[in-house]
Design a protein around this motif. Structure first.
Motif, short mmCIF file in Angstrom:
data_model
loop_
_atom_site.label_atom_id
_atom_site.label_comp_id
_atom_site.label_asym_id
_atom_site.label_seq_id
_atom_site.Cartn_x
_atom_site.Cartn_y
_atom_site.Cartn_z
N UNK A 1 -1.07 7.68 61.37
CA UNK A 1 -2.26 8.10 60.87
C UNK A 1 -3.61 7.28 60.96
N UNK A 2 -3.13 6.06 61.54
CA UNK A 2 -4.28 5.32 62.16
C UNK A 2 -4.31 4.96 63.59
N UNK A 3 -3.05 5.18 64.16
CA UNK A 3 -2.95 4.98 65.73
C UNK A 3 -3.54 6.04 66.46
N UNK A 4 -3.41 7.51 65.66
CA UNK A 4 -3.98 8.58 66.60
C UNK A 4 -5.56 8.40 66.46
N UNK A 5 -6.06 8.16 65.20
CA UNK A 5 -7.60 7.93 65.03
C UNK A 5 -8.16 6.72 66.00
N UNK A 6 -7.11 5.86 66.17
CA UNK A 6 -7.74 4.74 66.98
C UNK A 6 -7.81 5.07 68.56
N UNK A 7 -7.12 6.07 68.99
CA UNK A 7 -7.20 6.59 70.22
C UNK A 7 -8.51 7.46 70.41
N UNK A 8 -8.82 8.28 69.27
CA UNK A 8 -9.71 9.26 69.40
C UNK A 8 -11.06 8.85 68.88
N UNK A 9 -11.07 7.72 68.13
CA UNK A 9 -12.41 7.19 67.62
C UNK A 9 -13.30 6.15 68.58
N UNK A 10 -14.47 6.20 68.43
CA UNK A 10 -15.04 5.11 69.30
C UNK A 10 -15.10 3.75 68.51
N UNK A 11 -14.62 2.78 69.05
CA UNK A 11 -14.47 1.31 68.23
C UNK A 11 -13.10 1.21 68.13
N UNK A 12 -12.67 0.05 67.51
CA UNK A 12 -11.49 -0.49 67.08
C UNK A 12 -11.08 -0.26 65.88
N UNK A 13 -9.92 0.10 65.63
CA UNK A 13 -9.08 0.15 64.19
C UNK A 13 -8.59 -1.14 63.87
N UNK A 14 -9.13 -1.85 62.63
CA UNK A 14 -8.31 -3.21 62.36
C UNK A 14 -7.35 -2.84 61.07
N UNK A 15 -6.04 -3.16 61.61
CA UNK A 15 -5.06 -3.02 60.79
C UNK A 15 -4.74 -4.24 60.03
N UNK A 16 -4.80 -4.05 58.63
CA UNK A 16 -4.21 -5.63 57.79
C UNK A 16 -2.85 -5.41 57.62
N UNK A 17 -2.09 -6.25 57.91
CA UNK A 17 -0.58 -6.09 57.70
C UNK A 17 0.16 -7.49 57.34
N UNK A 18 0.99 -7.46 56.30
CA UNK A 18 1.43 -8.76 55.72
C UNK A 18 2.46 -9.74 56.51
#
Length: 593
Positions: A49-66
């Motif tokens: 749900x965030x990896x697919x938008x990461x390919x589609x959107x302009x810019x970078x998706x920042x993922x906070x993971x523990x």
């Protein structure tokens, strides 16, 4: 752009023709730049749900993971799908290069830990180039009501608010109603931003059994379940002892994992397990959220977990690929006794909430009804009465009214002075006279010898139930004394129903079928050959085998026997990047059969 408009990209990147469950609803909100909390069960495809938008959107998706290990596992999978991904962690030597790639717009995904995300240096990096989306994974860590609360997660809000136009997506698999409300508040997500995909994991078979001889019970369970597995133990020494016992008895590769081991040893154990197709780890809960391995075929608990939330998350590490998996818990009265003693060590304000959690666990292990229904009701769902895939549904036990026996047992505990263990109480009730009983005059008590026949075999399971229900508590020296629930039971105001103890079965009967491993046609020459070439390719690429293809993809190849790359590309899970990288190698194997 809607989720439906991204279907061609979903196919070319991940090899899937359609979304699963509520994925499309989440993606729709992300693409509409809305704030969202998605509660989706493990294995439901949260990362997509965030990896697919990461390919589609302009810019970078920042993922906070523990956890670093979790980030790196997800990083390998993203890169294998052709996504430009990187991480900024304390063990990454290419930090300067990653920052520059971010500034230059050369990244689709950037993974970062919460403690780094909240630093001024990271905020300055984002101010240089605004991210396309904030994704907060394992979002229950932001809530003090969650079972894995992490203070660093509470510091994320100022970072998120510094970029108010950037959408935020919080994701978790484990959050009851109270925790969900807290996550929404802490991360600034509106109430209507909640997407609740449900908690059911229908591919997992749940079983809960009284612990008799843990090692023997686990050996039988493992023998029925080929494939990778995790056995959770309550103590560090227990993980090491059990690893040695299981390895000797099963001939399988078994390694211990706990926080007391050197970091290098822990890293090696986790790496070997993630890369294996049949390895077993005996672990404390330190072996936690960093496990992003889809083909775990079983999870066992050698003792009571901390809470239903912990149990759900830990068992959820099985069967993430959607194939059948099994979860077994062993428990004893001493587990509840120790857990209730630990309540006295907590801050007073936390005790009522933790007692509620412990009582919910007691209800789960005691029930003769559907385990899955009990579990799902805890998370606020209204499931059917029977699931058909838990021990109580598959092998239902008769219910026995043990109210009168409970009164006899509690009376015996009281009349003997509330200081003797279960064995002594049983001996008194069944009239077994020995030197200790005679010496203390317990053979003269009115409760001596008042239990006989079939009723006597209910004493041990009844003691477990009464401890779980707080009618009995343990003394400092291991004796039994009356608990807060005892009075109502002794007066007949609280009926006591327990499951009929099972008749001892043969090893074959105890296994109950082919087990979770039946999902994979091991012994099919083509399937085994495909697995073999997958192992070779994984070794060359230095990634776990499942990163190449999941077992489900190999099964489809073995069944459909595609003759061309185009035909192989129609198999779910075969994306364009993977087809280009490894398709020919698998076609070559198929052509020999």
């Amino acid at each position: 752009m809607s989720a439906d408009a991204l279907l061609p990209l979903l196919k070319s990147t991940f090899g899937f023709d359609h979304f699963r469950g509520r994925q499309s609803d989440v993606v729709d909100r992300v693409m509409a730049r809305e704030r969202t909390l998605a509660v989706m069960p493990t294995g439901a495809g949260k990362s997509l749900t965030y990896q697919l938008p990461a390919v589609a959107l302009d810019g970078c998706v920042v993922v906070v993971s523990p956890l670093i290990a979790l980030m790196h596992d997800q990083l390998r999978g993203a890169r294998a799908a052709g996504i430009r991904a990187a991480s900024l962690t304390s063990v990454d030597a290419d930090g300067a290069e990653t920052r520059q790639r971010y500034r230059d717009g050369e990244l689709d995904l950037l993974y970062v830990a919460p403690e780094r995300a909240t630093g001024e240096g990271f905020r300055a990096l984002l101010e240089a180039k605004t991210p396309a989306l904030f994704a907060i994974d394992e979002a229950h860590c932001v809530s003090e009501w969650g079972h894995d609360f992490r203070p660093d997660y509470r510091l994320l809000r100022p970072l998120l608010d510094a970029f108010p136009v950037v959408p935020r997506l919080a994701l978790t698999a484990t959050a009851d109603k109270h925790t969900r409300e807290d996550i929404l508040f802490q991360l600034g997500i509106p109430d209507d931003g909640l997407i609740l995909a449900g908690f059911d994991r229908p591919n997992i078979r749940y079983a809960i059994r009284p612990r008799v001889t843990a090692a023997r019970q686990l050996v039988e369970f493992i023998a029925a379940n080929p494939g990778p597995g995790i056995v959770y133990c309550p103590t560090r020494s227990g993980t090491e002892r059990l690893a040695e016992q299981l390895a000797k008895a099963t001939g399988r590769r078994v390694a211990a994992y706990h926080a007391g081991l050197d970091a290098e040893v822990r890293s090696r154990v986790q790496h070997d397990f993630v890369a294996s197709e049949d390895g077993i780890v005996t672990a404390t809960v330190a072996f936690g959220m960093g496990i992003d391995k889809p083909d775990v075929r079983f999870v066992a608990h050698a003792a009571l977990p901390k809470s239903i939330e912990s149990y759900y998350q830990e068992t959820g590490r099985a069967g993430r690929d959607g194939d059948p998996a099994e979860a077994m818990m062993l428990w004893g009265a001493d587990d509840f006794a120790k857990a209730r003693m630990r309540l006295s060590e907590l801050p007073e304000a936390r005790v009522p909430g933790e007692r509620v959690r412990l009582n919910a666990l007691a209800a789960l292990v005691e029930t003769v009804e559907c385990r899955r229904a009990q579990l799902l009701r805890h998370f606020g769902e209204s499931p059917p009465g029977r699931c058909g895939n838990c021990d109580n549904c598959l092998d239902p036990a008769a219910q026995v009214d043990a109210t009168v026996l409970a009164q006899k047992l509690l009376s015996a505990v009281y009349r003997t002075g509330q200081s003797y263990g279960a064995g002594h109480i049983e001996a008194v009730l069944t009239g077994r006279s020995d030197e200790r009983i005679v010496g203390r005059g317990h053979d003269k008590l009115s409760v001596f010898g008042i239990v006989a026949g079939d009723e006597a075999r209910l004493i041990k399971p009844l003691v477990r139930t009464l401890v779980a229900r707080e009618a009995l508590e343990t003394t400092e020296h291991g004796g039994l004394m009356l608990g807060p629930s005892a009075r109502a039971m002794m007066k007949g105001e609280a009926p006591v129903l327990i499951a009929e103890p099972p008749v001892k079965r043969t090893k074959r009967e105890a296994r109950g079928g082919a087990g979770a491993g039946a999902a994979n046609p091991i012994g099919d020459p083509l399937f085994d050959a495909l697995r073999s070439v997958r192992r070779e390719l994984a070794a060359e690429a230095n990634v776990p085998p499942y990163v190449i293809f999941h077992d489900a993809v190999l099964r489809a190849m073995a069944i459909e026997k595609p003759a061309t790359l185009d035909a192989m590309g129609t198999i779910p899970g075969v994306g364009a990047k993977k087809l280009e990288a490894w398709g020919d190698a698998f076609l070559s194997v198929i052509r020999h059969f």
